[in-house]
Design a protein around this motif. Structure first.
Motif, PDB file in Angstrom:
ATOM      1  N   VAL A   1      65.946  48.243  64.278  1.00  0.00           N
ATOM      2  CA  VAL A   1      67.311  48.698  63.999  1.00  0.00           C
ATOM      3  C   VAL A   1      68.056  47.671  63.171  1.00  0.00           C
ATOM      4  O   VAL A   1      68.734  47.998  62.183  1.00  0.00           O
ATOM      5  N   VAL A   2      67.927  46.387  63.538  1.00  0.00           N
ATOM      6  CA  VAL A   2      68.603  45.314  62.802  1.00  0.00           C
ATOM      7  C   VAL A   2      68.122  45.282  61.352  1.00  0.00           C
ATOM      8  O   VAL A   2      68.924  45.157  60.425  1.00  0.00           O
ATOM      9  N   GLU A   3      66.829  45.404  61.134  1.00  0.00           N
ATOM     10  CA  GLU A   3      66.296  45.393  59.760  1.00  0.00           C
ATOM     11  C   GLU A   3      66.830  46.572  58.965  1.00  0.00           C
ATOM     12  O   GLU A   3      67.181  46.428  57.787  1.00  0.00           O
ATOM     13  N   LYS A   4      66.922  47.734  59.568  1.00  0.00           N
ATOM     14  CA  LYS A   4      67.426  48.915  58.865  1.00  0.00           C
ATOM     15  C   LYS A   4      68.881  48.732  58.463  1.00  0.00           C
ATOM     16  O   LYS A   4      69.278  49.063  57.347  1.00  0.00           O
ATOM     17  N   ILE A   5      69.691  48.172  59.373  1.00  0.00           N
ATOM     18  CA  ILE A   5      71.117  47.951  59.087  1.00  0.00           C
ATOM     19  C   ILE A   5      71.288  46.976  57.943  1.00  0.00           C
ATOM     20  O   ILE A   5      72.054  47.215  56.999  1.00  0.00           O
ATOM     21  N   VAL A   6      70.562  45.862  57.979  1.00  0.00           N
ATOM     22  CA  VAL A   6      70.711  44.817  56.965  1.00  0.00           C
ATOM     23  C   VAL A   6      70.143  45.266  55.623  1.00  0.00           C
ATOM     24  O   VAL A   6      70.733  45.025  54.564  1.00  0.00           O
ATOM     25  N   SER A   7      69.003  45.931  55.655  1.00  0.00           N
ATOM     26  CA  SER A   7      68.312  46.297  54.412  1.00  0.00           C
ATOM     27  C   SER A   7      69.058  47.339  53.595  1.00  0.00           C
ATOM     28  O   SER A   7      68.836  47.468  52.392  1.00  0.00           O
ATOM     29  N   THR A   8      69.951  48.102  54.236  1.00  0.00           N
ATOM     30  CA  THR A   8      70.708  49.115  53.502  1.00  0.00           C
ATOM     31  C   THR A   8      71.962  48.534  52.848  1.00  0.00           C
ATOM     32  O   THR A   8      72.697  49.260  52.195  1.00  0.00           O
TER      33      THR A   8
ATOM     34  N   PRO B   1      72.594  49.228  76.338  1.00  0.00           N
ATOM     35  CA  PRO B   1      73.299  47.973  76.045  1.00  0.00           C
ATOM     36  C   PRO B   1      72.340  46.922  75.486  1.00  0.00           C
ATOM     37  O   PRO B   1      71.184  46.845  75.896  1.00  0.00           O
ATOM     38  N   VAL B   2      72.843  46.159  74.524  1.00  0.00           N
ATOM     39  CA  VAL B   2      72.027  45.107  73.895  1.00  0.00           C
ATOM     40  C   VAL B   2      72.818  43.806  73.897  1.00  0.00           C
ATOM     41  O   VAL B   2      73.986  43.780  73.503  1.00  0.00           O
ATOM     42  N   LYS B   3      72.185  42.726  74.327  1.00  0.00           N
ATOM     43  CA  LYS B   3      72.840  41.429  74.354  1.00  0.00           C
ATOM     44  C   LYS B   3      72.921  40.836  72.943  1.00  0.00           C
ATOM     45  O   LYS B   3      72.018  41.046  72.122  1.00  0.00           O
ATOM     46  N   ILE B   4      73.997  40.088  72.693  1.00  0.00           N
ATOM     47  CA  ILE B   4      74.185  39.448  71.387  1.00  0.00           C
ATOM     48  C   ILE B   4      72.998  38.551  71.053  1.00  0.00           C
ATOM     49  O   ILE B   4      72.538  38.497  69.920  1.00  0.00           O
ATOM     50  N   GLY B   5      72.489  37.843  72.041  1.00  0.00           N
ATOM     51  CA  GLY B   5      71.364  36.935  71.820  1.00  0.00           C
ATOM     52  C   GLY B   5      70.144  37.623  71.245  1.00  0.00           C
ATOM     53  O   GLY B   5      69.430  37.062  70.402  1.00  0.00           O
ATOM     54  N   ALA B   6      69.894  38.855  71.688  1.00  0.00           N
ATOM     55  CA  ALA B   6      68.738  39.605  71.186  1.00  0.00           C
ATOM     56  C   ALA B   6      68.924  39.970  69.722  1.00  0.00           C
ATOM     57  O   ALA B   6      67.962  39.958  68.931  1.00  0.00           O
TER      58      ALA B   6
ATOM     59  N   ILE C   1      64.905  46.902  68.852  1.00  0.00           N
ATOM     60  CA  ILE C   1      66.074  46.178  68.336  1.00  0.00           C
ATOM     61  C   ILE C   1      65.791  45.568  66.965  1.00  0.00           C
ATOM     62  O   ILE C   1      66.597  45.725  66.037  1.00  0.00           O
ATOM     63  N   PRO C   2      64.664  44.852  66.771  1.00  0.00           N
ATOM     64  CA  PRO C   2      64.376  44.295  65.429  1.00  0.00           C
ATOM     65  C   PRO C   2      64.316  45.361  64.339  1.00  0.00           C
ATOM     66  O   PRO C   2      64.761  45.129  63.208  1.00  0.00           O
TER      67      PRO C   2
ATOM     68  N   VAL D   1      73.686  48.833  66.818  1.00  0.00           N
ATOM     69  CA  VAL D   1      72.375  48.621  67.428  1.00  0.00           C
ATOM     70  C   VAL D   1      72.284  49.362  68.753  1.00  0.00           C
ATOM     71  O   VAL D   1      71.281  50.047  69.039  1.00  0.00           O
ATOM     72  N   GLU D   2      73.326  49.244  69.573  1.00  0.00           N
ATOM     73  CA  GLU D   2      73.317  49.920  70.874  1.00  0.00           C
ATOM     74  C   GLU D   2      73.271  51.435  70.715  1.00  0.00           C
ATOM     75  O   GLU D   2      72.579  52.129  71.494  1.00  0.00           O
ATOM     76  N   ASP D   3      73.981  51.971  69.726  1.00  0.00           N
ATOM     77  CA  ASP D   3      73.933  53.422  69.479  1.00  0.00           C
ATOM     78  C   ASP D   3      72.526  53.872  69.106  1.00  0.00           C
ATOM     79  O   ASP D   3      72.079  54.961  69.488  1.00  0.00           O
TER      80      ASP D   3
END
Length: 219
Positions: free
Chosen positions: A7-14, A47-52, A4-5, A40-42
């Motif tokens: 994926v999140v970094e890839k989304i934000v960094s682009t 499934p990924v919780k918002i908190g994560a 998850i981290p 992120v889930e894709d």
């Protein structure tokens, strides 16, 4: 397996504006987490919780600041003189076999007069000239017969004299343009050389542009 981290970094960094806003604390992290939850889930295929996602964003912000800003502050604070010119006209002509020849003849007719502002950039299909208003008639006469694509008047320019290290600093031009964009200033033209960077804007935006550029090092 991607985490998850990651994926999140890839989304934000682009998305540079998003990354910068996250570092500056200008974004509601919970809202951002909900917005990117499906992405992120894709990516992780479960499934990924918002908190994560929120946790990953909060941990990511300090790391982004390190990546975005190494040495950038030093380069920005070492920007040299800021030169403002007003009463400019912007011409765009379609490229032709005779355009450069006419450009050369025009420069000869002007002579080495440093009081004039004159830049020309040749693109793949078009060439652009930004000149002092006093040269407008000379340009129109010299380029008669060429196809005029666009013309803008009532323009001003701000030129930054750059430190020699600017070309080695990742994100330097992005930092300048980001500040201009956030101030709501429309850029008519950009002219750049190794150690100079010129923005051409509407006369009505010149005071704001100068202020933004002058105070960049204080941000």
């Amino acid at each position: 397996m991607i985490t998850i981290p990651q994926v999140v970094e890839k989304i934000v960094s682009t998305q540079p504006f998003l990354a910068e806003a996250l570092v500056e604390g200008l974004i509601n992290v919970s809202s951002l987490a909900r917005k990117i939850q499906n992405q992120v889930e894709d990516a992780v295929k479960k499934p990924v919780k918002i908190g994560a996602i929120i946790m990953a964003l909060n941990r990511l912000a300090p790391n982004l600041e390190v990546k975005i800003n190494p040495g950038l502050k030093d380069v920005i604070t070492n920007v040299g003189d800021i030169i403002v010119r007003s009463n400019l006209v912007d011409f765009t002509y379609k490229n032709s076999n005779t355009l450069i020849e006419k450009h050369t003849e025009l420069l000869r007719s002007i002579g080495p007069n440093q009081e004039f502002f004159y830049t020309m950039v040749q693109g793949v299909f078009e060439s652009n000239l930004v000149v002092s208003g006093s040269l407008q008639q000379k340009v129109e006469e010299a380029f008669s017969g060429e196809e005029l694509v666009a013309k803008s008047e009532r323009l001003s320019s701000v030129t930054l004299k750059l430190p020699a290290t600017n070309s080695q600093q990742l994100g330097f031009y992005y930092y300048i343009l980001k500040n201009i964009a956030w101030a709501g200033i429309n850029i008519e033209e950009v002219v750049s050389t190794t150690n100079e960077f010129t923005l051409v804007v509407n006369d009505s935006d010149i005071d704001k542009t100068f202020s933004v550029l002058k105070n960049m090092g204080n941000n």
